[in-house]
Structures are given as C-alpha cells and as structure tokens.
Scaffold this motif. Structure first.
Motif, PDB file in Angstrom:
ATOM      1  N   ALA A  82      45.973 -19.549  54.195  1.00  0.00           N
ATOM      2  CA  ALA A  82      45.586 -18.570  53.155  1.00  0.00           C
ATOM      3  C   ALA A  82      46.815 -17.882  52.571  1.00  0.00           C
ATOM      4  O   ALA A  82      46.943 -17.721  51.337  1.00  0.00           O
ATOM      5  N   ASN A  83      47.767 -17.482  53.441  1.00  0.00           N
ATOM      6  CA  ASN A  83      48.999 -16.834  52.969  1.00  0.00           C
ATOM      7  C   ASN A  83      49.834 -17.783  52.134  1.00  0.00           C
ATOM      8  O   ASN A  83      50.464 -17.373  51.131  1.00  0.00           O
ATOM      9  N   PHE A  84      49.857 -19.057  52.581  1.00  0.00           N
ATOM     10  CA  PHE A  84      50.612 -20.048  51.812  1.00  0.00           C
ATOM     11  C   PHE A  84      50.041 -20.189  50.401  1.00  0.00           C
ATOM     12  O   PHE A  84      50.795 -20.219  49.416  1.00  0.00           O
ATOM     13  N   GLU A  85      48.715 -20.288  50.295  1.00  0.00           N
ATOM     14  CA  GLU A  85      48.086 -20.431  48.981  1.00  0.00           C
ATOM     15  C   GLU A  85      48.398 -19.220  48.090  1.00  0.00           C
ATOM     16  O   GLU A  85      48.627 -19.349  46.886  1.00  0.00           O
ATOM     17  N   GLN A  86      48.415 -18.047  48.701  1.00  0.00           N
ATOM     18  CA  GLN A  86      48.671 -16.822  47.920  1.00  0.00           C
ATOM     19  C   GLN A  86      50.105 -16.779  47.426  1.00  0.00           C
ATOM     20  O   GLN A  86      50.360 -16.519  46.244  1.00  0.00           O
ATOM     21  N   LEU A  87      51.072 -17.037  48.342  1.00  0.00           N
ATOM     22  CA  LEU A  87      52.487 -16.976  47.945  1.00  0.00           C
ATOM     23  C   LEU A  87      52.851 -18.117  47.000  1.00  0.00           C
ATOM     24  O   LEU A  87      53.685 -17.948  46.106  1.00  0.00           O
ATOM     25  N   ASN A  88      52.244 -19.239  47.211  1.00  0.00           N
ATOM     26  CA  ASN A  88      52.542 -20.399  46.373  1.00  0.00           C
ATOM     27  C   ASN A  88      52.007 -20.228  44.957  1.00  0.00           C
ATOM     28  O   ASN A  88      52.486 -20.861  44.009  1.00  0.00           O
ATOM     29  N   ASN A  89      51.001 -19.366  44.751  1.00  0.00           N
ATOM     30  CA  ASN A  89      50.375 -19.162  43.429  1.00  0.00           C
ATOM     31  C   ASN A  89      50.462 -17.695  42.997  1.00  0.00           C
ATOM     32  O   ASN A  89      49.597 -17.173  42.283  1.00  0.00           O
ATOM     33  N   VAL A  90      51.523 -16.996  43.419  1.00  0.00           N
ATOM     34  CA  VAL A  90      51.637 -15.561  43.167  1.00  0.00           C
ATOM     35  C   VAL A  90      51.654 -15.218  41.680  1.00  0.00           C
ATOM     36  O   VAL A  90      51.075 -14.215  41.244  1.00  0.00           O
ATOM     37  N   GLU A  91      52.299 -16.024  40.855  1.00  0.00           N
ATOM     38  CA  GLU A  91      52.399 -15.732  39.420  1.00  0.00           C
ATOM     39  C   GLU A  91      51.043 -15.849  38.738  1.00  0.00           C
ATOM     40  O   GLU A  91      50.651 -14.977  37.930  1.00  0.00           O
ATOM     41  N   ILE A  92      50.310 -16.888  39.060  1.00  0.00           N
ATOM     42  CA  ILE A  92      48.976 -17.067  38.463  1.00  0.00           C
ATOM     43  C   ILE A  92      48.063 -15.932  38.893  1.00  0.00           C
ATOM     44  O   ILE A  92      47.289 -15.380  38.099  1.00  0.00           O
ATOM     45  N   ILE A  93      48.159 -15.566  40.187  1.00  0.00           N
ATOM     46  CA  ILE A  93      47.299 -14.507  40.717  1.00  0.00           C
ATOM     47  C   ILE A  93      47.602 -13.182  40.020  1.00  0.00           C
ATOM     48  O   ILE A  93      46.710 -12.442  39.599  1.00  0.00           O
ATOM     49  N   LYS A  94      48.944 -12.882  39.916  1.00  0.00           N
ATOM     50  CA  LYS A  94      49.333 -11.606  39.297  1.00  0.00           C
ATOM     51  C   LYS A  94      48.892 -11.545  37.851  1.00  0.00           C
ATOM     52  O   LYS A  94      48.388 -10.514  37.355  1.00  0.00           O
ATOM     53  N   GLU A  95      49.067 -12.661  37.149  1.00  0.00           N
ATOM     54  CA  GLU A  95      48.672 -12.711  35.726  1.00  0.00           C
ATOM     55  C   GLU A  95      47.175 -12.463  35.579  1.00  0.00           C
ATOM     56  O   GLU A  95      46.725 -11.696  34.716  1.00  0.00           O
ATOM     57  N   SER A  96      46.398 -13.078  36.436  1.00  0.00           N
ATOM     58  CA  SER A  96      44.933 -12.937  36.351  1.00  0.00           C
ATOM     59  C   SER A  96      44.501 -11.511  36.688  1.00  0.00           C
ATOM     60  O   SER A  96      43.616 -10.941  36.034  1.00  0.00           O
ATOM     61  N   ILE A  97      45.112 -10.915  37.712  1.00  0.00           N
ATOM     62  CA  ILE A  97      44.726  -9.554  38.111  1.00  0.00           C
ATOM     63  C   ILE A  97      45.135  -8.555  37.018  1.00  0.00           C
ATOM     64  O   ILE A  97      44.363  -7.655  36.652  1.00  0.00           O
ATOM     65  N   ASP A  98      46.374  -8.741  36.514  1.00  0.00           N
ATOM     66  CA  ASP A  98      46.841  -7.803  35.476  1.00  0.00           C
ATOM     67  C   ASP A  98      45.965  -7.901  34.223  1.00  0.00           C
ATOM     68  O   ASP A  98      45.648  -6.870  33.586  1.00  0.00           O
ATOM     69  N   LYS A  99      45.559  -9.104  33.858  1.00  0.00           N
ATOM     70  CA  LYS A  99      44.679  -9.273  32.697  1.00  0.00           C
ATOM     71  C   LYS A  99      43.342  -8.594  32.945  1.00  0.00           C
ATOM     72  O   LYS A  99      42.783  -7.915  32.067  1.00  0.00           O
ATOM     73  N   ASP A 157      35.932   1.234  42.008  1.00  0.00           N
ATOM     74  CA  ASP A 157      36.483   0.707  43.270  1.00  0.00           C
ATOM     75  C   ASP A 157      37.135  -0.652  43.072  1.00  0.00           C
ATOM     76  O   ASP A 157      38.200  -0.925  43.620  1.00  0.00           O
ATOM     77  N   ILE A 158      36.467  -1.483  42.290  1.00  0.00           N
ATOM     78  CA  ILE A 158      37.021  -2.813  41.998  1.00  0.00           C
ATOM     79  C   ILE A 158      38.345  -2.693  41.280  1.00  0.00           C
ATOM     80  O   ILE A 158      39.323  -3.381  41.602  1.00  0.00           O
ATOM     81  N   SER A 159      38.408  -1.790  40.353  1.00  0.00           N
ATOM     82  CA  SER A 159      39.635  -1.594  39.585  1.00  0.00           C
ATOM     83  C   SER A 159      40.755  -1.101  40.482  1.00  0.00           C
ATOM     84  O   SER A 159      41.890  -1.575  40.394  1.00  0.00           O
ATOM     85  N   ASP A 160      40.414  -0.160  41.374  1.00  0.00           N
ATOM     86  CA  ASP A 160      41.423   0.357  42.310  1.00  0.00           C
ATOM     87  C   ASP A 160      41.923  -0.751  43.232  1.00  0.00           C
ATOM     88  O   ASP A 160      43.120  -0.832  43.547  1.00  0.00           O
ATOM     89  N   GLU A 161      40.985  -1.589  43.709  1.00  0.00           N
ATOM     90  CA  GLU A 161      41.348  -2.703  44.609  1.00  0.00           C
ATOM     91  C   GLU A 161      42.262  -3.691  43.891  1.00  0.00           C
ATOM     92  O   GLU A 161      43.235  -4.196  44.468  1.00  0.00           O
ATOM     93  N   MET A 162      41.962  -3.963  42.633  1.00  0.00           N
ATOM     94  CA  MET A 162      42.817  -4.883  41.876  1.00  0.00           C
ATOM     95  C   MET A 162      44.197  -4.284  41.701  1.00  0.00           C
ATOM     96  O   MET A 162      45.202  -4.999  41.738  1.00  0.00           O
ATOM     97  N   ASN A 163      44.276  -2.982  41.548  1.00  0.00           N
ATOM     98  CA  ASN A 163      45.575  -2.318  41.452  1.00  0.00           C
ATOM     99  C   ASN A 163      46.368  -2.501  42.738  1.00  0.00           C
ATOM    100  O   ASN A 163      47.562  -2.793  42.693  1.00  0.00           O
ATOM    101  N   ARG A 164      45.700  -2.301  43.879  1.00  0.00           N
ATOM    102  CA  ARG A 164      46.385  -2.450  45.160  1.00  0.00           C
ATOM    103  C   ARG A 164      46.863  -3.889  45.365  1.00  0.00           C
ATOM    104  O   ARG A 164      47.950  -4.126  45.861  1.00  0.00           O
ATOM    105  N   CYS A 165      45.982  -4.832  44.989  1.00  0.00           N
ATOM    106  CA  CYS A 165      46.367  -6.251  45.103  1.00  0.00           C
ATOM    107  C   CYS A 165      47.574  -6.549  44.235  1.00  0.00           C
ATOM    108  O   CYS A 165      48.490  -7.281  44.621  1.00  0.00           O
TER     109      CYS A 165
END
Length: 550
Positions: A211-228, A277-285
């Motif tokens: 799970a950690n590998f998938e997250q670190l390996n796709n950090v840019e896509i994840i960040k882009e999606s959360i920020d959007k 709450d969802i918005s706050d969680e996305m901020n923390r992520c």
C-alpha cells in the motif's frame, strides 16, 4: 503327574477313560493302532491347536479332560498371576465344537491357549523322535548344559537386560542416522534461516508495504487529484461547501412550514458537516503527501526481498515464510537435542554392556564347570548302553557377540569308537546312537528338573537286545523321581514298566475305534510274547516273556 485322561469323540476314539499311576508305564500296540492318537489328544489338552478333522462324529463336540496331581510342584504363583483357582488336583479340559471353535478350561475357568501352553511347560515333556534329531541343534545343547549349570535365573536376567540394550541400541542407531542426515542439511538450512532472520519479516507487513509503495509511486497523481478536489470543494464562488451553505440558508426559511422541509434541512445540515470533514481529511492527506524517492526505494527493496523469498520457498504469504522460519529454527535446535539424546543413550548402552558382560561371565563360568560333569555322566550312562568307547569334546568359546543366552559359542563333538575323529553329532552319530544319547541326556536332566511327567515316544529307535533292556532299566530308574511313560515296540522295555497299557483297534459293524487298556499279569505276558514272536505265540516266547517280566 497325570492321574487320568478322558477322551470323547476324538479321531478314532469314541469314548475312553484311563487312570495312570506314578512310576514307569509302558504303552505298546501295533503300528496304526492309535498310539499317536493318544499323544495327539494329550497334546490337545496341553494347548495344541485343534480343527474339525479331530472330531470322530462331526455333529458332536469333542471333549478331552486330564487330571494332574500338582501339589508338589510349587505352581501356586502361576495360578495367582493368571487369576485361576488353584487345586492340588487340577483339571484341564478342551472342547472342540462342531462349528470348529474350541474352548479350554483350567479348573472350570475358561483360559486361552497361551495360558494353557504356559501351564503345560510345568507338567509334561513329550519327547518325540523329532526331538532326538534336535539334539544336534546348538540351542538344545545349550539348554542341556545350562540346566546342569543352574543358569536359568542368570539367563533370564541377561535376556531382560539384553532386550532393553537392543532397544537402546536401535534408538541410538536411528538417532545417529538422523544426526548424519541433519548435519548434511544443516549448512543449507542455516543459510536459509539466516536469510529469513535477516529479512526481519512481520505478519501483515507485505500488505502495508504494498500500500505504501503504491502511494509513494503515484504521489504526483494523488496530490493532483486531491488538490483538484479541494479546489472544487472550497472555491468561493462555485465551491461545493459554499453551495451547501446557500442551500442550508434557503431551507432554514421554509423549515417551520412543514416537517418535510424540516427533515430536508436536517439532512443538508448533516451533509454539510460530513462534507466539511471530508474536506479537512483531504487537506491532511495533501499535507502528508511527500515525494520521497529514497523511502520508495527502501520499500521496493524490502518487497523484492519478500517476493524472492516467497519464490524460493514456493509460498504466497509472509505468514507462510514465518512458519518456515520457525521450522528451520526447530530443525537447528533438534540437532542439538539429538546430540543430547545420543549422549544419554551412549552412556546407557555402555552401562548395560558392563552388566551384560558381568552376567555372561557368570553364565560362561557355570557352563565351564558343568561341561566335565555332563561329559562324565553321559559317558557313564552310554557305557552301560553298549557304547564303551564313547567320548565327548564340548568346546565353549566366549565371543564379543551378545547372543540370546549369553556370549558363548558351542561345539558338541562326539566319537563313538576308538581311533575315530571327533565330529558333530548330526554328522557322525547313527540313529541308534542318537536315541541312546538322548535317553542319557534325559536321564541326567531328570536329576536337575522338577518336571512331573516325561513321555518317551519310541526313543528306542535303532536299538535292541541287551541295550534295550538297559534303556528300560534307565527309564525305570528315572521313574523314582518322576512319572515316566514309554511308547515302545521293544518287549525288553515294555517289560520294565510298573504298568503296561495296550493300544488296539476294535471293529463294531462299519465302525472302527481305538482303545487303550491296562493289562493284567496274564495279558501282559501274552502281549510281550507276541511282541517277541509275532502273531503265532510259541511256548518259548511265553517263557521268554515271563523271564523278562521277572
């Protein structure tokens, strides 16, 4: 001693009851008259296996019953150990049913054949012609020497210890084999264990690492999606949170007018809180997301180690690898445990060999002392049996091997005539010589044995004349100490008995049966005369018979 024998429906015997006395009894009769049937019936009552062929009438059961006087033979312990009623006059009974089943009883208590056979060893020795040939067997020769040497107790102690020694030795050999195999595998197992220990595996960590590998390996896509997603949620003009607030304000105005509108207000309020709450969680992520190539590389390496180990050991999970690690650790520990067991068993077997050697030395010494006694007694008896130049050379050699009765090897050598070399009994002794030697052996053993009854079945094979007379005298001498029976074809031996029984066949119509009869004085004279001269009894044969009886 046996006092009576009753036989019903056995072989050619329809019904027979006969009483026996102490001393020397002889049994005669023509060949095929049924002497072997009497012995067979006695064998049955002493524990021989039976079958339907034993029944004369296949529709009736066979009953064989023997009475024994045993008060002088110290058999109380046998009866107590087998939970049987002890009676000075003990009755043994065998029944063979038409179905083929058989039953055995001692004093009316049912017993199995093994118990019957054990008791019979204390009661009767039936000597057959086959046993005369067995005199050449080394085990039989040892039995003779050990009886004179009073080695019975020592040999029993030796055999009990030998059994445990052999058991320990077998365990030791098995452990040594396992140790050898374990040592051959130990180096490779240690290497495998070191690999697993170095990997520092933990249950459930593979899933976390992946799970950690998938997250670190796709950090840019994840960040882009959360920020959007955050931008859509928080935009001041068209953001979802702002729109939810506007909806909530509108519903607050109409909520008092209806429960339905009030319910809608509650739901939008809950939705607003949840979305916040969802918005706050996305901020923390978003804040936690860090592009860490070094950590990604470490996780990748650890996963590769796990995958390689799984492939090597042909498993799919870390838990299975951990189980293999435990097994390998136990295997390494087991080698240490085996070494401890081997050490203990070596010590145990060494102690037992010391005791075995000590007991076998006593047995050997007793045998050495008894051999000259046996030789002298044998020669003394055989000289009177027409073998004046007989010699024995009994060689006893101590070995390093643990045999069942000690550590000795035995050679029983014999020479019947002057100028002839010594040879093994079975090679150089004739049938008549073997018969005389066996009688001499039995006469000697009778002095050491407490056995109540001895039955000789044609031990007189190959002898006649004066030798037969002397054989009869020896058996009569033996009967002073024990009950003796001799089944014989020789009138010289038959005449020596205190009692004389005749086996004969009788015919009634189509029915033939064997019978056993105790002869009176005149009948005995006639029987011995017939044995001397055949069917036609002459006056000289009658006189000769009377002379033998006198």
């Amino acid at each position: 001693m046996i006092t009576s024998l009753s036989i019903k429906n056995y072989a050619l015997i329809e019904k027979l009851t006969i009483d026996f006395s102490k001393g020397f009894s002889t049994i005669t009769g023509e060949t095929g008259a049924g002497k072997s049937i009497i012995l067979g019936a006695l064998g049955m009552v002493l524990g021989k296996r039976a079958d339907l062929t034993s029944l004369k009438n296949k529709e009736e059961k066979c009953i064989i019953e023997a009475h024994f006087e045993i008060s002088k033979y110290n058999l109380l312990s046998f009866f107590e150990s087998n939970d049987l009623d002890y009676e000075p006059e003990t009755i043994i009974r065998r029944e063979i049913l038409p179905s083929g089943k058989s039953r055995a009883f001692i004093n009316d208590s049912p017993v199995n054949l093994q118990e019957l056979q054990e008791l019979s060893l204390f009661l009767i020795d039936i000597h057959s012609q086959q046993q005369t040939q067995e005199l050449s067997d080394q085990n039989v020769q040892f039995d003779i020497i050990d009886a004179i040497a009073s080695n019975k107790e020592s040999i029993l102690d030796y055999q009990v210890l030998l059994k445990t020694y052999k058991s320990d030795k077998a365990k030791l050999n098995s452990l040594l084999k396992r140790q050898s195999e374990a040592r051959q595998e130990q180096e490779y197992n240690t290497f495998l264990l070191d690999e697993l220990v170095t990997a520092q595996l933990k249950s459930g960590e593979q899933e976390t690492l992946e799970a950690n590998f998938e997250q670190l390996n796709n950090v840019e896509i994840i960040k882009e999606s959360i920020d959007k997603s955050l931008a859509i949620a928080n935009d001041e003009q068209i953001g979802v949170l702002n729109n939810l607030k506007e909806i909530k304000i509108s519903l607050q105005k109409i909520a008092p007018f209806s429960t339905e509108y009030h319910s809608l207000l509650e739901r939008i309020t809950s939705l607003t809180i949840e979305f916040n709450d969802i918005s706050d969680e996305m901020n923390r992520c978003s804040e936690k997301l860090i592009n860490d190539p070094e950590q990604l590389d470490l996780i990748s390496q650890k996963l590769q180690v796990i995958f390689n180990l799984q492939k090597k050991h042909q498993v799919n999970t870390v838990d299975e690898l951990l189980e293999i690690q435990i097994n390998l650790e136990n295997s390494v520990l087991e080698l240490g445990n085996i070494e401890e067991e081997i050490k203990a068993l070596i010590q145990s077997t060494e102690q037992k060999t010391v005791t075995l050697d000590a007991i076998s030395a006593i047995i050997h010494s007793n045998r050495l002392e008894s051999i000259p006694v046996l030789s002298q007694k044998l020669i003394a008896i055989l000289e009177t049996l027409g073998m004046p130049n007989v010699r024995f050379k009994i060689e006893l050699n101590e070995t390093s091997t643990y045999f069942q009765n000690g550590k000795d090897e035995l050679q029983f050598l014999f020479s019947a005539n002057k100028g002839t070399d010594f040879g093994l009994l079975k090679k150089v002794a004739s049938g008549g010589e073997m018969s005389r030697i066996m009688l001499a052996v039995k006469a000697i053993l009778a002095q050491y044995s407490k056995l109540p009854t001895l039955i000789f079945d044609e031990i007189d094979t190959g002898v006649s004349g004066e030798i037969a007379i002397r054989m009869g005298e020896i058996m009569k001498e033996m009967s002073h100490e024990m009950q003796i029976f001799a089944i014989t074809h020789l009138p010289q031996i038959a005449a020596k008995g205190n009692a004389h029984f005749k086996v004969f066949k009788s015919t009634d119509g189509e029915n033939t049966q064997s019978e056993l009869k105790l002869l009176n004085g005149q009948e005995r004279v006639a029987e011995i005369a017939q044995m001397l001269s055949g069917t036609v009894v002459s006056e000289s044969a009658l006189n000769h018979a009377k002379a033998l009886l006198n």
